[in-house]
Write a protein that holds these residues in place. Structure first.
Motif, short mmCIF file in Angstrom:
data_model
loop_
_atom_site.label_atom_id
_atom_site.label_comp_id
_atom_site.label_asym_id
_atom_site.label_seq_id
_atom_site.Cartn_x
_atom_site.Cartn_y
_atom_site.Cartn_z
N LYS A 116 17.24 13.81 -75.12
CA LYS A 116 17.07 15.28 -75.08
C LYS A 116 16.93 15.84 -76.50
O LYS A 116 16.12 16.72 -76.74
CB LYS A 116 18.28 15.92 -74.41
CG LYS A 116 18.31 15.67 -72.91
CD LYS A 116 19.52 16.35 -72.30
CE LYS A 116 19.78 15.81 -70.93
NZ LYS A 116 21.14 16.10 -70.45
N ILE A 117 17.77 15.31 -77.41
CA ILE A 117 17.70 15.74 -78.82
C ILE A 117 17.46 14.52 -79.69
O ILE A 117 18.12 13.49 -79.51
CB ILE A 117 19.02 16.41 -79.26
CG1 ILE A 117 19.26 17.70 -78.48
CG2 ILE A 117 19.04 16.67 -80.75
CD1 ILE A 117 20.60 18.36 -78.77
N VAL A 118 16.51 14.62 -80.61
CA VAL A 118 16.36 13.56 -81.61
C VAL A 118 16.52 14.19 -82.99
O VAL A 118 15.75 15.06 -83.39
CB VAL A 118 14.99 12.84 -81.50
CG1 VAL A 118 14.85 11.80 -82.62
CG2 VAL A 118 14.83 12.17 -80.14
N ALA A 119 17.58 13.75 -83.68
CA ALA A 119 17.78 14.18 -85.06
C ALA A 119 17.05 13.17 -85.94
O ALA A 119 17.29 11.97 -85.82
CB ALA A 119 19.27 14.20 -85.39
N ILE A 120 16.13 13.66 -86.79
CA ILE A 120 15.34 12.70 -87.59
C ILE A 120 15.68 12.77 -89.07
O ILE A 120 15.48 13.78 -89.73
CB ILE A 120 13.82 12.91 -87.45
CG1 ILE A 120 13.39 12.92 -85.99
CG2 ILE A 120 13.06 11.82 -88.18
CD1 ILE A 120 11.89 12.83 -85.79
N THR A 142 11.27 17.35 -75.93
CA THR A 142 12.41 16.88 -76.72
C THR A 142 12.70 17.86 -77.85
O THR A 142 11.77 18.39 -78.45
CB THR A 142 12.07 15.49 -77.33
OG1 THR A 142 11.52 14.69 -76.30
CG2 THR A 142 13.28 14.82 -77.93
N LYS A 143 13.98 18.06 -78.12
CA LYS A 143 14.33 18.95 -79.24
C LYS A 143 14.46 18.09 -80.50
O LYS A 143 15.20 17.10 -80.50
CB LYS A 143 15.66 19.64 -78.93
CG LYS A 143 16.02 20.68 -79.93
CD LYS A 143 17.14 21.55 -79.42
CE LYS A 143 17.44 22.62 -80.44
NZ LYS A 143 18.58 23.41 -80.08
N ILE A 144 13.72 18.49 -81.54
CA ILE A 144 13.75 17.72 -82.78
C ILE A 144 14.52 18.49 -83.84
O ILE A 144 14.27 19.68 -84.06
CB ILE A 144 12.30 17.48 -83.29
CG1 ILE A 144 11.56 16.57 -82.34
CG2 ILE A 144 12.25 16.94 -84.71
CD1 ILE A 144 12.06 15.14 -82.33
N LEU A 145 15.46 17.81 -84.47
CA LEU A 145 16.25 18.46 -85.52
C LEU A 145 16.15 17.65 -86.81
O LEU A 145 16.53 16.48 -86.85
CB LEU A 145 17.71 18.57 -85.09
CG LEU A 145 17.98 19.38 -83.83
CD1 LEU A 145 19.44 19.25 -83.40
CD2 LEU A 145 17.64 20.85 -84.06
N PRO A 146 15.60 18.25 -87.87
CA PRO A 146 15.53 17.51 -89.13
C PRO A 146 16.91 17.38 -89.77
O PRO A 146 17.70 18.32 -89.75
CB PRO A 146 14.61 18.37 -89.99
CG PRO A 146 14.67 19.73 -89.43
CD PRO A 146 15.04 19.61 -87.98
N VAL A 147 17.18 16.19 -90.33
CA VAL A 147 18.50 15.94 -90.91
C VAL A 147 18.47 16.02 -92.44
O VAL A 147 19.47 16.34 -93.07
CB VAL A 147 18.98 14.53 -90.48
CG1 VAL A 147 20.30 14.16 -91.15
CG2 VAL A 147 19.14 14.48 -88.97
N GLU A 150 17.33 19.37 -97.12
CA GLU A 150 16.43 20.50 -97.43
C GLU A 150 15.79 21.03 -96.15
O GLU A 150 15.64 22.24 -95.97
CB GLU A 150 15.32 20.04 -98.39
CG GLU A 150 15.79 19.56 -99.75
CD GLU A 150 16.38 18.16 -99.75
OE1 GLU A 150 16.38 17.50 -98.67
OE2 GLU A 150 16.86 17.71 -100.80
N HIS A 151 15.41 20.12 -95.28
CA HIS A 151 14.70 20.51 -94.05
C HIS A 151 15.64 21.12 -93.04
O HIS A 151 15.29 22.06 -92.33
CB HIS A 151 13.95 19.31 -93.48
CG HIS A 151 13.02 18.74 -94.50
ND1 HIS A 151 13.49 18.02 -95.57
CD2 HIS A 151 11.68 18.86 -94.66
CE1 HIS A 151 12.46 17.71 -96.35
NE2 HIS A 151 11.36 18.21 -95.82
N PHE A 152 16.86 20.58 -93.02
CA PHE A 152 17.87 21.19 -92.17
C PHE A 152 18.08 22.65 -92.61
O PHE A 152 18.15 23.57 -91.79
CB PHE A 152 19.18 20.39 -92.25
CG PHE A 152 20.27 21.05 -91.49
CD1 PHE A 152 20.30 20.98 -90.11
CD2 PHE A 152 21.22 21.81 -92.14
CE1 PHE A 152 21.29 21.65 -89.40
CE2 PHE A 152 22.21 22.48 -91.44
CZ PHE A 152 22.23 22.39 -90.07
#
Ligand code: NDP
Length: 387
Positions: A116-120, A142-147, A150-152
């Motif tokens: 459901k969520i992919v933290a990249i 899918t929910k994408i979350l940058p890790v 800076e991107h977060f």
């Protein structure tokens, strides 16, 4: 509710930090999959500690060793390129994608289909394969979350904003261990010196990328791919204290920045817990530290890597794949002392002059086959240019 989670690259710096965050509330998580490449001892220890249901060791040489170490546990052991969907049955709630390099692209595509969520964290997968990733992100919702810190931060600062709201987005750079070293001395630096980042404890590859600012080249491309902002909005600013992670100047006259300690557990825990994240007890804001914060422009003569940003964003859609592949080869050659530090960027620049460059750079980026062929070509060319 218990969250079913997977960590790709569990034995690396980001993988370990993710498990450290989970450790605080182990009962909230069902660890469905942990993966690694070579570090079978660490992977087996993590599997035992977190009662992982499955582990995947990519390097087949270590399969039997992991099997042996986990013989008395319920953890199932897989190896090589076993497709993740064959290992994980059903949907995951959260996956951390933290393999280093383009090796993480295929596994990231796989988890986007089942999580459901992919933290990249794996920026190389984003800069080389975003056209593919985004296709599946849409298809599987899918929910994408940058890790990346800076991107977060950019994500937090620009939620709900468009190009019309934003004048400029600044990605900060510490400047790495050689910020104050004279340009003429850069050719002689050793891998140990280059990997010794002043503010962050990270894997070797990203540490070398930080020392010559290639990491910032990748980060600008990464931001351009993830967010829908124009490429000319991005700027890199040196901020040696790494306390401010990004700054956004809005058209309404406001400037906002995000500050936090140099600890990747902060963005990681925010991607894990969302807005209800209150597990962090951070130190009181230190005014002495704040008063010492400095900012300066990047000197492209000292860090010529930054000139690659324009080339990557304006040549062909697979130019970032070529630059990334070349860089991966060169970082390994530098780490094994076969080339000097400055040869990394010098050799990447040479590849642009190759007669086949345009042919590969202009290929359709939405095909994994094209990306793999281009990646292979760039690796071979770079190796030939370096011997
Ligand atoms: P590390 O080198 O510390 O860890 C890399 C992980 O990937 C390890 O688990 C490693 O396994 C695994 N791995 C390496 N090669 C392969 C392969 N061919 N197939 C499968 N697995 C593989 O890297 P980091 O944790 O520092 O970085 C991970 C990613 O996150 C990178 O893309 C980096 O740019 C990004 N990132 C990292 C940050 C940091 O603070 N470290 C900050 C922001 C982004 P093994 O240990 O067994 O070799």
């Amino acid at each position: 509710m218990i969250k079913k989670i997977a960590i790709l690259g569990a034995t690396g710096s980001i993988g370990i930090s993710t498990l450290d965050v989970i450790k605080k509330n182990k009962k909230d998580f069902d660890v469905v999959l942990l993966t690694a490449n070579n570090n079978y001892k660490k992977l087996s220890q993590q599997a035992k500690e977190f009662k992982a249901r499955n582990v995947l060791i990519s390097n087949k040489l270590f399969y039997k060793k992991v099997k042996k170490l986990l013989r008395n546990s319920k953890t199932k052991v897989f190896c090589g390129n076993t497709p993740i969907k064959k290992i994980v049955r059903g949907k995951l709630d959260y996956t951390m994608s933290a393999i280093v390099g383009i090796a993480g692209l295929q596994p990231t595509v796989d988890v986007i289909k089942i999580s459901k969520i992919v933290a990249i964290a794996n920026k190389e997968a984003i800069i080389c394969g975003w056209d593919i990733l985004s296709k599946y992100i849409k298809k599987y919702k899918t929910k994408i979350l940058p890790v990346d810190s800076e991107h977060f931060s950019i994500m937090e600062l620009t939620e709900g904003k468009t190009n019309n709201d934003i004048e400029e987005i600044i990605i900060t750079a510490s400047g790495g261990p050689f910020l104050n070293l004279h340009k003429n001395k850069m050719s002689k630096v050793t891998p140990t010196e280059a990997a010794n980042h002043p503010n962050w404890k990270m894997g070797k590859k990203i540490s070398i990328d930080s020392a010559n600012l290639m990491n910032k080249v990748f980060e600008v491309i990464e931001a351009y791919k993830i967010f829908n902002f124009r490429k000319d909005k991005y700027r890199i600013v040196i901020h040696p204290q790494s306390y401010v992670h990004s700054i956004v100047r809005f058209k309404n006259g406001l400037i906002k920045m995000i500050l936090y300690n140099t600890d990747m557990k902060i963005p990681i825990s925010n991607t894990l817990y969302g807005k209800k994240n209150n597990i962090f007890k951070i130190r009181k804001i230190d005014t002495k530290f704040l008063s010492k914060m400095t900012f300066e422009d990047v000197n492209p003569k000292k860090f010529p890597s930054v000139n690659l940003i324009k080339k990557c964003l304006n040549f062909g859609p697979l130019t970032p794949t070529i630059v990334n592949a070349s860089n991966e080869v060169l970082v390994n050659l530098f780490l094994t002392k076969k080339i000097g530090f400055l040869d990394i960027v010098k050799t990447i620049n040479k590849i642009f002059k190759d007669k086949d460059f345009k042919k590969y750079a202009k290929r359709n980026p939405a095909s994994l086959k094209n990306i793999k062929m281009t990646d292979n070509w760039a690796r071979l060319k770079t190796t030939n240019l370096s011997i």
